[in-house]
Design a protein around this motif. Structure first.
Motif, PDB file in Angstrom:
ATOM      1  N   ARG A 298      -9.133   0.633  -2.872  1.00  0.00           N
ATOM      2  CA  ARG A 298      -8.035   0.122  -2.943  1.00  0.00           C
ATOM      3  C   ARG A 298      -7.446  -0.815  -1.768  1.00  0.00           C
ATOM      4  O   ARG A 298      -7.973  -0.698  -0.492  1.00  0.00           O
ATOM      5  CB  ARG A 298      -6.780   1.176  -2.996  1.00  0.00           C
ATOM      6  CG  ARG A 298      -7.029   2.037  -4.390  1.00  0.00           C
ATOM      7  CD  ARG A 298      -5.808   3.151  -4.260  1.00  0.00           C
ATOM      8  NE  ARG A 298      -5.730   4.154  -5.490  1.00  0.00           N
ATOM      9  CZ  ARG A 298      -5.562   3.751  -6.732  1.00  0.00           C
ATOM     10  NH1 ARG A 298      -5.289   2.621  -7.090  1.00  0.00           N
ATOM     11  NH2 ARG A 298      -5.900   4.870  -7.614  1.00  0.00           N
ATOM     12  N   ARG A 299      -6.687  -1.805  -2.288  1.00  0.00           N
ATOM     13  CA  ARG A 299      -6.428  -2.661  -0.803  1.00  0.00           C
ATOM     14  C   ARG A 299      -4.970  -2.120  -0.346  1.00  0.00           C
ATOM     15  O   ARG A 299      -4.416  -0.916  -0.680  1.00  0.00           O
ATOM     16  CB  ARG A 299      -5.709  -4.054  -1.660  1.00  0.00           C
ATOM     17  CG  ARG A 299      -6.948  -4.943  -2.519  1.00  0.00           C
ATOM     18  CD  ARG A 299      -6.389  -6.121  -2.745  1.00  0.00           C
ATOM     19  NE  ARG A 299      -5.293  -5.965  -3.616  1.00  0.00           N
ATOM     20  CZ  ARG A 299      -5.208  -6.443  -4.893  1.00  0.00           C
ATOM     21  NH1 ARG A 299      -6.221  -6.686  -5.658  1.00  0.00           N
ATOM     22  NH2 ARG A 299      -4.098  -6.348  -5.572  1.00  0.00           N
TER      23      ARG A 299
ATOM     24  N   ASP B  73      -1.958  -2.796  -0.490  1.00  0.00           N
ATOM     25  CA  ASP B  73      -0.946  -2.676  -1.636  1.00  0.00           C
ATOM     26  C   ASP B  73      -1.196  -1.477  -2.408  1.00  0.00           C
ATOM     27  O   ASP B  73      -0.226  -1.172  -3.282  1.00  0.00           O
ATOM     28  CB  ASP B  73      -0.570  -3.889  -2.092  1.00  0.00           C
ATOM     29  CG  ASP B  73      -1.920  -4.402  -3.141  1.00  0.00           C
ATOM     30  OD1 ASP B  73      -2.867  -3.748  -3.235  1.00  0.00           O
ATOM     31  OD2 ASP B  73      -1.892  -5.552  -3.529  1.00  0.00           O
TER      32      ASP B  73
ATOM     33  N   GLU C 216      -3.404  -1.356  -4.795  1.00  0.00           N
ATOM     34  CA  GLU C 216      -3.921  -1.827  -6.081  1.00  0.00           C
ATOM     35  C   GLU C 216      -5.579  -1.651  -5.715  1.00  0.00           C
ATOM     36  O   GLU C 216      -6.164  -1.834  -4.798  1.00  0.00           O
ATOM     37  CB  GLU C 216      -3.682  -3.194  -6.430  1.00  0.00           C
ATOM     38  CG  GLU C 216      -2.297  -3.175  -6.649  1.00  0.00           C
ATOM     39  CD  GLU C 216      -1.799  -2.517  -8.100  1.00  0.00           C
ATOM     40  OE1 GLU C 216      -2.360  -2.746  -8.769  1.00  0.00           O
ATOM     41  OE2 GLU C 216      -0.838  -1.912  -7.985  1.00  0.00           O
TER      42      GLU C 216
END
Length: 198
Positions: free
Chosen positions: A127-128, A130, A132
């Protein structure tokens, strides 16, 4: 981590998912290979996005697609547990030699686990910042045929994987109550595995 410039692909190396074997087989074809230290070899999505992505994108002229592999969470933890039970770690704070698998998983479920159960998170790895998922091609470790087919087609090569960095073999069982606690505390680990291609 492997970067294939011409083929427009980056393979992130999630620990304990067979990426050492993939790296050994494909490194000669890669434009860039990060072998070590561990923080580079196993650069997660957030680290890649912040530090490596600008260099990779500037070098090849565009944003490559990203691939990663995740493993069924109990099996993944079992691999870590077995790996840390090896003789080379006996007496070290990371050793699981005198700890049951139930105790290892219960420790992993704590907010700040002891060193022997500090193994990270597959869900956070892909995941990043943010939250996501930053991976374009997410595969289940158990889907070895699909992984090989994807890489062979994408890289136009024959993939012959020899096992590397294999954990010691041992039978492991997780009690029902500990399994339930793991699912409760780390639902995101099971969710990310369910979302991966099988």
């Amino acid at each position: 981590m492997l970067v294939f410039a011409k083929e427009n692909l980056v393979i992130l190396a999630v620990p304990k998912t067979g990426t050492t074997a993939i790296s050994a087989a494909l490194a000669p074809r890669a434009a860039m290979v990060l072998r070590g230290p561990s923080s580079m070899k196993h650069a997660h999505m957030r680290r890649y996005h912040r530090f490596l992505r600008p260099f990779v994108e500037n070098s090849i002229g565009h944003a490559p697609e990203i691939m990663a592999i995740v493993r069924e969470p109990v099996d993944w933890l079992g691999s870590w547990y077995r790996y840390r039970s090896r003789a080379a770690l006996h007496g070290h704070e990371n050793s699981t030699a005198n700890i049951s698998f139930d105790a290892f998983v219960l420790e992993y479920c704590k907010g700040k686990p002891a060193p022997f159960a500090t193994v990270g998170s597959q869900s956070k790895f892909v995941r990043r910042n943010d939250g996501e998922i930053g991976v374009d091609h997410l595969f289940r470790y158990e889907a070895q045929d699909e992984i090989a087919a994807f890489l062979e087609k994408r890289l136009n090569t024959r993939l012959d994987l020899a096992q590397k960095n294999v954990s010691p073999r041992m039978a492991l069982t997780l009690s029902a109550d500990v399994a339930a606690r793991l699912r409760e505390k780390h639902k995101d680990e099971f969710d990310i595995w369910q979302r991966a291609q099988s």
